[in-house]
Design a protein around this motif. Structure first.
Motif, mmCIF file in Angstrom:
data_model
loop_
_atom_site.group_PDB
_atom_site.id
_atom_site.type_symbol
_atom_site.label_atom_id
_atom_site.label_comp_id
_atom_site.label_asym_id
_atom_site.label_seq_id
_atom_site.Cartn_x
_atom_site.Cartn_y
_atom_site.Cartn_z
ATOM 1 N N ASP A 207 0.815 -1.214 0.000
ATOM 2 C CA ASP A 207 0.000 0.000 0.000
ATOM 3 C C ASP A 207 0.847 1.261 0.000
ATOM 4 O OD1 ASP A 207 -2.254 -1.536 -0.032
ATOM 5 O OD2 ASP A 207 -2.576 -1.434 2.144
ATOM 6 N N ALA A 208 2.096 1.147 0.499
ATOM 7 C CA ALA A 208 2.959 2.319 0.591
ATOM 8 C C ALA A 208 3.740 2.568 -0.692
ATOM 9 C CB ALA A 208 3.930 2.154 1.762
ATOM 10 N N LEU A 209 3.669 1.644 -1.629
ATOM 11 C CA LEU A 209 4.444 1.788 -2.853
ATOM 12 C C LEU A 209 3.823 2.825 -3.784
ATOM 13 C CD1 LEU A 209 5.239 -1.940 -3.734
ATOM 14 C CD2 LEU A 209 6.778 -0.257 -2.721
ATOM 15 N N GLU A 210 4.687 3.509 -4.522
ATOM 16 C CA GLU A 210 4.230 4.424 -5.567
ATOM 17 C C GLU A 210 3.463 3.605 -6.605
ATOM 18 O OE1 GLU A 210 4.283 6.772 -9.178
ATOM 19 O OE2 GLU A 210 5.334 4.870 -8.906
ATOM 20 N N PRO A 211 2.364 4.138 -7.178
ATOM 21 C CA PRO A 211 1.492 3.338 -8.055
ATOM 22 C C PRO A 211 2.211 2.583 -9.162
ATOM 23 C CG PRO A 211 0.441 5.419 -7.539
ATOM 24 C CD PRO A 211 1.821 5.492 -6.948
ATOM 25 N N ARG A 212 3.159 3.223 -9.849
ATOM 26 C CA ARG A 212 3.856 2.512 -10.925
ATOM 27 C C ARG A 212 4.690 1.359 -10.374
ATOM 28 N NH1 ARG A 212 4.018 7.678 -13.219
ATOM 29 N NH2 ARG A 212 3.195 7.786 -15.359
ATOM 30 N N THR A 213 5.305 1.585 -9.218
ATOM 31 C CA THR A 213 6.101 0.522 -8.616
ATOM 32 C C THR A 213 5.209 -0.629 -8.173
ATOM 33 O OG1 THR A 213 7.751 2.114 -7.841
ATOM 34 C CG2 THR A 213 7.737 -0.049 -6.786
ATOM 35 N N ARG A 214 4.047 -0.308 -7.627
ATOM 36 C CA ARG A 214 3.123 -1.357 -7.196
ATOM 37 C C ARG A 214 2.664 -2.185 -8.393
ATOM 38 N NH1 ARG A 214 0.104 1.513 -4.341
ATOM 39 N NH2 ARG A 214 -1.587 1.974 -5.792
ATOM 40 N N ARG A 215 2.355 -1.506 -9.516
ATOM 41 C CA ARG A 215 1.949 -2.243 -10.715
ATOM 42 C C ARG A 215 3.113 -3.070 -11.256
ATOM 43 N NH1 ARG A 215 -0.547 2.735 -11.929
ATOM 44 N NH2 ARG A 215 1.011 3.239 -13.527
ATOM 45 N N ALA A 216 4.312 -2.513 -11.158
ATOM 46 C CA ALA A 216 5.491 -3.237 -11.645
ATOM 47 C C ALA A 216 5.689 -4.544 -10.888
ATOM 48 C CB ALA A 216 6.735 -2.360 -11.515
ATOM 49 N N VAL A 217 5.413 -4.519 -9.589
ATOM 50 C CA VAL A 217 5.603 -5.706 -8.754
ATOM 51 C C VAL A 217 4.425 -6.669 -8.866
ATOM 52 C CG1 VAL A 217 5.843 -6.516 -6.374
ATOM 53 C CG2 VAL A 217 7.094 -4.491 -7.126
ATOM 54 N N ASP A 218 3.207 -6.123 -8.951
ATOM 55 C CA ASP A 218 2.006 -6.954 -8.867
ATOM 56 C C ASP A 218 1.556 -7.556 -10.194
ATOM 57 O OD1 ASP A 218 1.891 -6.451 -6.197
ATOM 58 O OD2 ASP A 218 0.309 -4.934 -6.310
ATOM 59 N N GLU A 219 1.695 -6.804 -11.292
ATOM 60 C CA GLU A 219 1.123 -7.263 -12.555
ATOM 61 C C GLU A 219 1.930 -8.406 -13.169
ATOM 62 O OE1 GLU A 219 0.538 -4.084 -15.297
ATOM 63 O OE2 GLU A 219 -0.755 -2.935 -13.938
#
Length: 276
Positions: free
Chosen positions: A188-200
């Protein structure tokens, strides 16, 4: 085709699967990735599983990536696809060798024949913008997905101790799951692009030494990432150039740090590198 070279390719690919399984942990076709990386190791003289008498040629460099992705990046600038149109279902190998050789080194021909690839182009590397290899020649081969050689490798892996799981890791290996679990509370604390980079879901593979990678995104699109030059062929980077990179650049960086893909110099990180 000599059985000697097919045996060498399969032996090295089996060694890759057992010792460098991270090359295929983000793909649905692990045997394809193992074989690609085995060819690179054989022709660049990095093999640890094949006898020393296997012929070597100094100065050979191997790069590979999806043929359609390469066409999308360079199709208007090079002549590679004038004879054979881009193939969505194929990997394109680019093999560089010293230009003082008047003919393609025989070991390249034999190894690629053993793999089941066919030659589609050869010429001077500099003509096609390969300035890092300006005093060299290159030859290209296409290798289709789901080639029978993959079945041969799969049979060998199934009979080996510690079978290889479909995701490319050892059966029962939960290292990737542990990494995800450890980071889950931080998502939840990750920047949106980083979160998508890790999750997608994305597949990352080495395209060429020097920091060039191919990223296959969940949308089905494929993009070229230059992790050293800090660029990507995706619309987000081309149109917005976000600070910290697009999600594809961040995913490549993440995969390298997790030890799942080769480093920009083409070599895999050691276990110590991954932990440090």
């Amino acid at each position: 085709m000599s059985d000697r070279y097919l045996t060498a390719v399969l032996t090295e690919a089996e060694h890759v699967a057992k010792n460098y399984d991270q090359v295929a942990q983000s793909t649905e076709s692990p045997t394809h990735e193992y074989l690609q990386y085995a060819v690179l190791r054989l022709l660049e003289g990095q093999s640890e599983a094949v006898a020393e008498r296997f012929p070597q040629v100094d100065g050979v460099t191997v790069g590979y990536g999806r043929d359609k992705s390469m066409f999308d990046s360079w199709g208007s600038d090079v002549e590679w696809w004038e004879t054979v149109s881009p193939r969505e279902e194929c990997t394109r190998f680019r093999l560089f060798y010293p230009d003082d050789r008047t003919m393609i080194p025989r070991v390249i021909i034999d190894v690629m024949a053993a793999l089941g690839a066919w030659r589609v182009w050869d010429g001077n590397a500099a003509v096609c913008g390969s300035y890092d290899h300006c005093e060299r020649r290159e030859v290209h081969y296409l290798w289709p997905d789901d080639h029978p050689v993959e079945e041969l490798l799969q049979e060998r892996l199934q009979h080996a101790d510690g079978a290889v799981a479909p995701d490319g890791g050892q059966t029962g290996d939960i290292r990737d799951r542990m990494v995800v679990a450890e980071q889950a509370t931080q998502q939840d604390a990750l920047e949106p692009r980083t979160r998508r980079a890790v999750d997608e879901p994305m597949n990352v593979s080495l395209l060429a030494k020097g920091g060039r990678y191919e990223v296959a995104s969940a949308s089905g699109n494929r993009y070229d990432v230059d992790i050293i030059g800090k660029s990507c062929t995706c619309p987000d980077w081309q149109q917005r150039t976000p600070e910290g990179g697009c999600k594809h650049m961040r995913r490549v960086d993440y995969e390298i740090k997790q030890g799942r893909v080769p480093r920009p110099d083409g070599r895999l990180p050691t276990e110590l590198d991954v932990r440090s």
